[in-house]
Design a protein around this motif. Structure first.
Motif, PDB file in Angstrom:
ATOM      1  N   ALA A  49       0.844  -1.200   0.000  1.00 27.02           N
ATOM      2  CA  ALA A  49       0.000   0.000   0.000  1.00 27.02           C
ATOM      3  C   ALA A  49       0.871   1.238   0.000  1.00 27.02           C
ATOM      4  CB  ALA A  49      -0.916   0.014   1.228  1.00 27.02           C
ATOM      5  N   GLY A  50       0.340   2.320  -0.530  1.00 28.45           N
ATOM      6  CA  GLY A  50       1.034   3.594  -0.525  1.00 28.45           C
ATOM      7  C   GLY A  50       0.068   4.707  -0.197  1.00 28.45           C
ATOM      8  N   ILE A  51       0.610   5.806   0.343  1.00 28.95           N
ATOM      9  CA  ILE A  51      -0.239   6.941   0.714  1.00 28.95           C
ATOM     10  C   ILE A  51       0.546   8.221   0.486  1.00 28.95           C
ATOM     11  CG2 ILE A  51       0.468   6.825   3.150  1.00 28.95           C
ATOM     12  CD1 ILE A  51      -2.418   7.658   3.873  1.00 28.95           C
ATOM     13  N   ASN A  52      -0.111   9.214  -0.120  1.00 29.26           N
ATOM     14  CA  ASN A  52       0.607  10.463  -0.348  1.00 29.26           C
ATOM     15  C   ASN A  52       0.317  11.471   0.771  1.00 29.26           C
ATOM     16  OD1 ASN A  52      -1.931  11.617  -0.936  1.00 29.26           O
ATOM     17  ND2 ASN A  52      -1.668  11.330  -3.141  1.00 29.26           N
ATOM     18  N   ARG A  53       0.913  12.621   0.665  1.00 26.11           N
ATOM     19  CA  ARG A  53       0.798  13.627   1.730  1.00 26.11           C
ATOM     20  C   ARG A  53      -0.622  14.175   1.860  1.00 26.11           C
ATOM     21  NH1 ARG A  53       4.265  18.702  -0.298  1.00 26.11           N
ATOM     22  NH2 ARG A  53       5.911  17.260   0.313  1.00 26.11           N
ATOM     23  N   PHE A  54      -1.456  13.913   0.849  1.00 25.12           N
ATOM     24  CA  PHE A  54      -2.852  14.350   0.892  1.00 25.12           C
ATOM     25  C   PHE A  54      -3.766  13.243   1.385  1.00 25.12           C
ATOM     26  CE2 PHE A  54      -1.243  17.925  -1.155  1.00 25.12           C
ATOM     27  CZ  PHE A  54      -0.478  17.547  -2.235  1.00 25.12           C
ATOM     28  N   ASN A  55      -3.149  12.181   1.908  1.00 24.40           N
ATOM     29  CA  ASN A  55      -3.866  11.002   2.403  1.00 24.40           C
ATOM     30  C   ASN A  55      -4.593  10.231   1.307  1.00 24.40           C
ATOM     31  OD1 ASN A  55      -3.106  10.972   5.138  1.00 24.40           O
ATOM     32  ND2 ASN A  55      -4.593  12.586   5.611  1.00 24.40           N
ATOM     33  N   GLY A  56      -4.124  10.375   0.100  1.00 28.67           N
ATOM     34  CA  GLY A  56      -4.647   9.546  -0.973  1.00 28.67           C
ATOM     35  C   GLY A  56      -3.951   8.205  -0.922  1.00 28.67           C
ATOM     36  N   ALA A  57      -4.702   7.131  -0.736  1.00 31.53           N
ATOM     37  CA  ALA A  57      -4.123   5.802  -0.538  1.00 31.53           C
ATOM     38  C   ALA A  57      -4.420   4.881  -1.709  1.00 31.53           C
ATOM     39  CB  ALA A  57      -4.644   5.179   0.754  1.00 31.53           C
ATOM     40  N   LYS A  58      -3.511   3.955  -1.930  1.00 27.21           N
ATOM     41  CA  LYS A  58      -3.686   2.941  -2.969  1.00 27.21           C
ATOM     42  C   LYS A  58      -3.221   1.617  -2.402  1.00 27.21           C
ATOM     43  CE  LYS A  58      -4.688   1.832  -7.253  1.00 27.21           C
ATOM     44  NZ  LYS A  58      -6.055   2.022  -7.809  1.00 27.21           N
ATOM     45  N   TYR A  59      -3.977   0.555  -2.697  1.00 30.35           N
ATOM     46  CA  TYR A  59      -3.667  -0.749  -2.144  1.00 30.35           C
ATOM     47  C   TYR A  59      -3.350  -1.753  -3.249  1.00 30.35           C
ATOM     48  CZ  TYR A  59      -5.558   1.076   2.180  1.00 30.35           C
ATOM     49  OH  TYR A  59      -5.778   1.840   3.307  1.00 30.35           O
ATOM     50  N   GLY A  60      -2.404  -2.629  -2.943  1.00 31.68           N
ATOM     51  CA  GLY A  60      -2.136  -3.736  -3.831  1.00 31.68           C
ATOM     52  C   GLY A  60      -3.247  -4.770  -3.726  1.00 31.68           C
ATOM     53  N   LYS A  61      -3.287  -5.673  -4.683  1.00 31.65           N
ATOM     54  CA  LYS A  61      -4.374  -6.657  -4.730  1.00 31.65           C
ATOM     55  C   LYS A  61      -4.430  -7.487  -3.459  1.00 31.65           C
ATOM     56  CE  LYS A  61      -4.483  -7.123  -9.774  1.00 31.65           C
ATOM     57  NZ  LYS A  61      -4.314  -8.048 -10.911  1.00 31.65           N
ATOM     58  N   SER A  62      -3.297  -7.842  -2.922  1.00 35.00           N
ATOM     59  CA  SER A  62      -3.274  -8.703  -1.742  1.00 35.00           C
ATOM     60  C   SER A  62      -3.765  -7.989  -0.496  1.00 35.00           C
ATOM     61  CB  SER A  62      -1.858  -9.235  -1.513  1.00 35.00           C
ATOM     62  OG  SER A  62      -0.969  -8.165  -1.267  1.00 35.00           O
ATOM     63  N   THR A  64      -6.058  -5.262  -0.497  1.00 34.30           N
ATOM     64  CA  THR A  64      -7.378  -4.658  -0.634  1.00 34.30           C
ATOM     65  C   THR A  64      -8.418  -5.402   0.199  1.00 34.30           C
ATOM     66  OG1 THR A  64      -6.833  -3.898  -2.867  1.00 34.30           O
ATOM     67  CG2 THR A  64      -9.164  -3.993  -2.271  1.00 34.30           C
ATOM     68  N   GLY A  65      -9.099  -4.625   1.048  1.00 31.33           N
ATOM     69  CA  GLY A  65     -10.164  -5.197   1.869  1.00 31.33           C
ATOM     70  C   GLY A  65      -9.705  -5.763   3.195  1.00 31.33           C
ATOM     71  N   ARG A  66      -8.403  -5.931   3.375  1.00 28.21           N
ATOM     72  CA  ARG A  66      -7.887  -6.499   4.628  1.00 28.21           C
ATOM     73  C   ARG A  66      -6.937  -5.570   5.355  1.00 28.21           C
ATOM     74  NH1 ARG A  66      -4.728 -11.058   4.411  1.00 28.21           N
ATOM     75  NH2 ARG A  66      -3.879 -10.439   2.384  1.00 28.21           N
ATOM     76  N   PHE A  67      -6.185  -4.776   4.619  1.00 30.04           N
ATOM     77  CA  PHE A  67      -5.177  -3.903   5.203  1.00 30.04           C
ATOM     78  C   PHE A  67      -5.603  -2.442   5.083  1.00 30.04           C
ATOM     79  CE2 PHE A  67      -1.453  -6.981   4.055  1.00 30.04           C
ATOM     80  CZ  PHE A  67      -2.060  -7.977   4.797  1.00 30.04           C
ATOM     81  N   THR A  68      -5.134  -1.633   6.044  1.00 24.94           N
ATOM     82  CA  THR A  68      -5.390  -0.198   5.989  1.00 24.94           C
ATOM     83  C   THR A  68      -4.101   0.562   6.267  1.00 24.94           C
ATOM     84  OG1 THR A  68      -7.665  -0.514   6.790  1.00 24.94           O
ATOM     85  CG2 THR A  68      -6.748   1.710   6.901  1.00 24.94           C
ATOM     86  N   ILE A  69      -3.748   1.459   5.369  1.00 27.47           N
ATOM     87  CA  ILE A  69      -2.569   2.299   5.562  1.00 27.47           C
ATOM     88  C   ILE A  69      -3.023   3.655   6.087  1.00 27.47           C
ATOM     89  CG2 ILE A  69      -2.580   3.195   3.185  1.00 27.47           C
ATOM     90  CD1 ILE A  69       0.493   3.126   3.288  1.00 27.47           C
ATOM     91  N   SER A  70      -2.257   4.211   7.014  1.00 28.13           N
ATOM     92  CA  SER A  70      -2.598   5.517   7.561  1.00 28.13           C
ATOM     93  C   SER A  70      -1.328   6.184   8.055  1.00 28.13           C
ATOM     94  CB  SER A  70      -3.611   5.380   8.700  1.00 28.13           C
ATOM     95  OG  SER A  70      -3.076   4.623   9.762  1.00 28.13           O
ATOM     96  N   ARG A  71      -1.429   7.484   8.340  1.00 31.76           N
ATOM     97  CA  ARG A  71      -0.274   8.203   8.847  1.00 31.76           C
ATOM     98  C   ARG A  71      -0.713   9.151   9.955  1.00 31.76           C
ATOM     99  NH1 ARG A  71       2.278  10.848   3.713  1.00 31.76           N
ATOM    100  NH2 ARG A  71       3.398  12.078   5.246  1.00 31.76           N
ATOM    101  N   ASP A  72       0.153   9.312  10.935  1.00 29.75           N
ATOM    102  CA  ASP A  72      -0.085  10.218  12.058  1.00 29.75           C
ATOM    103  C   ASP A  72       0.960  11.317  11.987  1.00 29.75           C
ATOM    104  OD1 ASP A  72      -0.183  11.554  14.502  1.00 29.75           O
ATOM    105  OD2 ASP A  72      -0.783   9.760  15.599  1.00 29.75           O
ATOM    106  N   ASN A  73       0.533  12.489  11.569  1.00 33.32           N
ATOM    107  CA  ASN A  73       1.475  13.592  11.378  1.00 33.32           C
ATOM    108  C   ASN A  73       2.105  14.058  12.684  1.00 33.32           C
ATOM    109  OD1 ASN A  73       0.917  13.538   8.630  1.00 33.32           O
ATOM    110  ND2 ASN A  73      -0.680  15.097   8.786  1.00 33.32           N
ATOM    111  N   THR A  74       1.373  13.922  13.783  1.00 35.12           N
ATOM    112  CA  THR A  74       1.916  14.390  15.066  1.00 35.12           C
ATOM    113  C   THR A  74       3.052  13.504  15.553  1.00 35.12           C
ATOM    114  OG1 THR A  74       0.346  13.102  16.382  1.00 35.12           O
ATOM    115  CG2 THR A  74      -0.341  15.307  15.705  1.00 35.12           C
ATOM    116  N   LYS A  75       3.068  12.251  15.079  1.00 34.59           N
ATOM    117  CA  LYS A  75       4.104  11.315  15.514  1.00 34.59           C
ATOM    118  C   LYS A  75       5.064  10.957  14.392  1.00 34.59           C
ATOM    119  CE  LYS A  75       1.013   9.166  18.904  1.00 34.59           C
ATOM    120  NZ  LYS A  75       0.356   7.907  19.338  1.00 34.59           N
ATOM    121  N   ARG A  76       4.873  11.538  13.228  1.00 35.13           N
ATOM    122  CA  ARG A  76       5.681  11.219  12.044  1.00 35.13           C
ATOM    123  C   ARG A  76       5.740   9.710  11.842  1.00 35.13           C
ATOM    124  NH1 ARG A  76       9.641  14.600  14.281  1.00 35.13           N
ATOM    125  NH2 ARG A  76      11.115  12.869  14.262  1.00 35.13           N
TER     126      ARG A  76
END
Length: 125
Positions: A49-62, A64-76
């Motif tokens: 999975a990948g995520i840009n600075r605008f929180n736009g996320a993209k998931y690989g086939k494996s 999708t539906g099971r994993f979630t990518i996220s980022r916490d700016n306060t904790k880098r």
């Protein structure tokens, strides 16, 4: 300073969950995008999975539906919440940082030029 430090890997039974973390240096975190990749022995590196600075996320086939990518700016920190794990998810998981990406480019390893050391995930049946 380039620094990406992963943690959260471990051993879990099929159907279980793990949450991976990647603490980044200020330099790395402020890059355009961050992502997770994995590689099992004898296989090619795979985009999870990948995520840009605008929180736009993209998931690989494996993922999708099971994993979630996220980022916490306060904790880098970049996270990967993995649910319903399967034995085929067993791999070394790597955090990466790179230029800003959109859509499928966020799953392209060429987008990223900073890599962590990896954290091992092992899923038993």
């Amino acid at each position: 300073q380039v620094q990406l430090v992963e943690s959260g890997g471990g051993s879990v039974q099929a159907g279980g969950s793990l949450r991976l973390s990647c603490v980044a240096s200020l330099h790395s975190y402020n890059r355009g995008s961050m992502g997770w990749f994995r590689q099992a022995p004898g296989t090619e590196r795979e985009a999870v999975a990948g995520i840009n600075r605008f929180n736009g996320a993209k998931y690989g086939k494996s993922a999708t539906g099971r994993f979630t990518i996220s980022r916490d700016n306060t904790k880098r920190t970049l996270f990967l919440q993995m649910n319903y794990l399967k034995p085929e998810d067993t791999a070394m998981y790597y955090c990466a940082a790179g230029t800003v990406c959109y859509g499928v480019d966020c799953l392209n390893a060429a987008t990223y030029d900073e890599w962590g050391q990896g954290t091992q995930v092992t899923v038993s049946s």
